[in-house]
Write an enzyme that holds these catalytic residues in place. Structure first.
Site, short mmCIF file in Angstrom:
data_model
loop_
_atom_site.label_atom_id
_atom_site.label_comp_id
_atom_site.label_asym_id
_atom_site.label_seq_id
_atom_site.Cartn_x
_atom_site.Cartn_y
_atom_site.Cartn_z
N ASP A 98 0.88 -1.17 0.00
CA ASP A 98 0.00 0.00 0.00
C ASP A 98 0.91 1.22 0.00
O ASP A 98 1.63 1.47 0.98
CB ASP A 98 -0.88 -0.02 1.26
CG ASP A 98 -1.80 1.18 1.34
OD1 ASP A 98 -1.59 2.16 0.58
OD2 ASP A 98 -2.73 1.15 2.17
N VAL A 99 0.92 1.96 -1.08
CA VAL A 99 1.91 3.05 -1.21
C VAL A 99 1.68 4.18 -0.22
O VAL A 99 2.55 5.05 -0.07
CB VAL A 99 1.95 3.63 -2.65
CG1 VAL A 99 2.38 2.59 -3.65
CG2 VAL A 99 0.62 4.28 -3.02
N TYR A 125 -6.80 16.69 -8.57
CA TYR A 125 -5.99 15.70 -9.27
C TYR A 125 -4.90 16.39 -10.09
O TYR A 125 -3.73 16.00 -10.07
CB TYR A 125 -6.90 14.86 -10.17
CG TYR A 125 -6.20 13.88 -11.07
CD1 TYR A 125 -5.73 12.67 -10.58
CD2 TYR A 125 -6.04 14.15 -12.44
CE1 TYR A 125 -5.10 11.76 -11.41
CE2 TYR A 125 -5.41 13.24 -13.27
CZ TYR A 125 -4.94 12.05 -12.77
OH TYR A 125 -4.32 11.16 -13.59
N LYS A 161 -0.71 16.14 -9.84
CA LYS A 161 0.03 15.71 -11.03
C LYS A 161 1.04 16.77 -11.47
O LYS A 161 2.13 16.46 -11.94
CB LYS A 161 -0.95 15.38 -12.16
CG LYS A 161 -1.76 14.10 -11.90
CD LYS A 161 -0.81 12.92 -11.84
CE LYS A 161 -1.44 11.65 -11.33
NZ LYS A 161 -0.45 10.54 -11.22
#
Lengths: 256, 226
Positions: free
Chosen positions: A66-67, A159, A163
């Site tokens: 799980d990052v 988002y 990014k």
């Protein structure tokens, strides 16, 4: 995929490698001779994905990761190095769902926290865990970003923020790690994943719109198009490329 | 927070020396300025209350300027603690979203929300990788907000300033020196009072109405792209 094996004897760890673009990149890298380790939150997805790559005659395995857990990322890196003796490339691909469109002033707190945890904190934790091993091999890191970060998004502003931040984080790491011989790059893809296929089935207009704004007239294949870009960046062909974003979207975004 | 009388009503959010310089420069330019010091709030609700109070004092808001906090000392990423990272990267972006939430009800047609970030957003920075990433995230926020608010006549912008200005001369000068082989065209990084505040005045002027979501680089002529 034929021709020279660009990643022979290399070892790559791919987060979010059990499906979608992560699996596409892992498959492409395996085709080019790499041992690929799929770091997956859900082993029930990752194990069959690794098995499919092995069934095709390549070397792949899955580690549960799980990052959002620094400990999980450290363990995934340690397991990779212990089992395979080295780490040549870390691909950070995992990301939380961007969720539904929202106004900038209504970006959901929990959604924001999840995006930051998976897209930024996880890069930070993964980079720290991988650094000594990438330095030992003169390896590289690839971060999956999005052209929406560069353009700014009217529908998914949170988002797009993370990014965008990833791109500049990669540039900073490229500068910091350049003297160690480690390269850090980004890919901004448009790939026809299972998730995008499902979205297109649910909304046929979506695929038409995406294709219409893509000069090459099709959505990218996760293995042949996006995966090939990852192979290039991880290979010696890109030995003098660092801090860059490779936009792999059929020409849809031309603003770099 | 006490406003100074002027024509352009400006809400300044920040609490570092750059904020202080911009405040002085905006006063010089005739703005009415109310400042909300970010250290004065510990949660989004407190920020919203502080913004509401400041805007009530101003009467209206023509320009909001947010100066996110920046780290002072460079730390290589692999040497950073998680708390270093959170403070440098995650907190400024979360703060920027909180400023959007707090200020959005006060933004009307003709007004503008502007962020002031270091130019390292564009090129990354050794020792400031997290802060640079946050600045780029905020640039994307400005673009997204511009796309959403444009139909209402509400603008956004980013003012990108030299590393020396954002991080201080000791830490910033070495960064600036690695940005380009050329010397800064103007031979100075940009004074907040006399060089940078006037640009904010322009961004509050109707003459800049067609400009939104864009980044204006004011670093003395180091970055010259696009």
């Amino acid at each position: 995929m034929t021709g020279t094996l660009l990643l022979r004897d290399r070892v790559a760890l791919i987060t979010g490698g059990g499906s979608g673009l992560g699996l596409g990149m892992a498959t492409a890298m395996a085709h080019h001779g790499a041992v690929v380790v799929l770091a997956c939150r859900r082993p029930e997805t990752g194990e069959p994905a690794a098995a499919a790559i092995r069934d095709a005659g390549y070397d792949a395995r899955c580690v549960q990761c799980d990052v959002t857990s620094a400990e999980d990322l450290e363990a995934a890196v340690a397991s990779t190095v212990t089992t395979h003796g080295r780490l040549d490339c870390l691909v950070h691909n995992a990301v939380a769902s961007p969720g539904p469109p929202s106004l900038v002033e209504e970006v959901d707190h929990d959604r924001w926290d999840a995006l930051v945890a998976t897209s930024l904190r996880a890069v930070f934790d993964g980079a720290r865990a991988a650094y000594p091993h990438l330095r030992a091999t003169g390896g590289s890191m690839v971060v999956m970003t999005s052209a929406s970060g560069i353009e700014g998004s009217a529908s998914l502003p949170g988002y797009a923020m993370v990014k965008a931040a990833q791109r500049t984080l990669a540039k900073g790491l490229a500068v910091e790690w350049g003297p160690d011989g480690i390269r850090v790059n980004c890919i901004a893809p448009l790939g026809l994943t299972d998730a995008l296929s499902a979205a297109c089935r649910a909304n046929p207009v979506l695929e038409e719109r995406l294709v219409r704004r893509t000069p090459l007239g099709r959505l990218g294949d996760p293995i042949e198009d996006v995966g090939s870009a990852a192979v290039f960046l991880a290979s010696d062909l890109a030995r003098y490329v660092t801090g860059q974003t490779l936009v792999v979207d059929g020409g849809g975004f031309l603003g770099l | 927070m006490e406003p100074t009388v002027g024509e352009v009503r400006t809400l300044l959010v920040g609490d570092d020396s750059l904020t202080e310089g911009l405040h002085e420069g905006l006063i010089v330019r005739g703005h009415m300025v109310a400042t909300v010091a970010t250290r004065s709030f510990g949660n989004p609700e407190a920020l919203t209350a502080a913004v509401d109070t400041a805007v009530a004092l101003l009467g209206r808001t023509d320009l909001v300027v947010h100066v996110p906090r920046q780290p002072i000392d460079p730390v290589p990423l692999v040497d950073q603690t998680t708390s270093n990272w959170v403070a440098a990267c995650e907190a400024p972006m979360t703060e920027a979203l909180a400023v959007v939430r707090a200020c959005r009800p006060h933004l009307v047609g003709g007004s503008r929300l502007t962020w002031v970030v270091p130019t390292v957003a564009l090129g990354g920075a050794a020792g400031f990788a997290g802060a640079a990433a946050a600045a780029e995230g905020i640039r994307s926020l400005a673009k997204g907000a511009a796309r959403q608010w444009g139909s209402e006549g509400i603008g956004t912008a980013v003012l990108a300033v030299a590393p020396e200005v954002a991080f201080g001369p000791d830490a910033g000068a070495p960064l600036a020196a690695t940005t380009t082989l050329a010397d800064p065209a103007l031979a100075r990084p940009g004074n907040p009072i006399y060089d940078l505040a006037p640009i904010l005045s322009f961004l509050a002027d109707p003459a800049s109405a067609a400009l939104t979501g864009a980044t204006l680089v004011a670093d003395g002529g180091v970055w010259m792209s696009p």
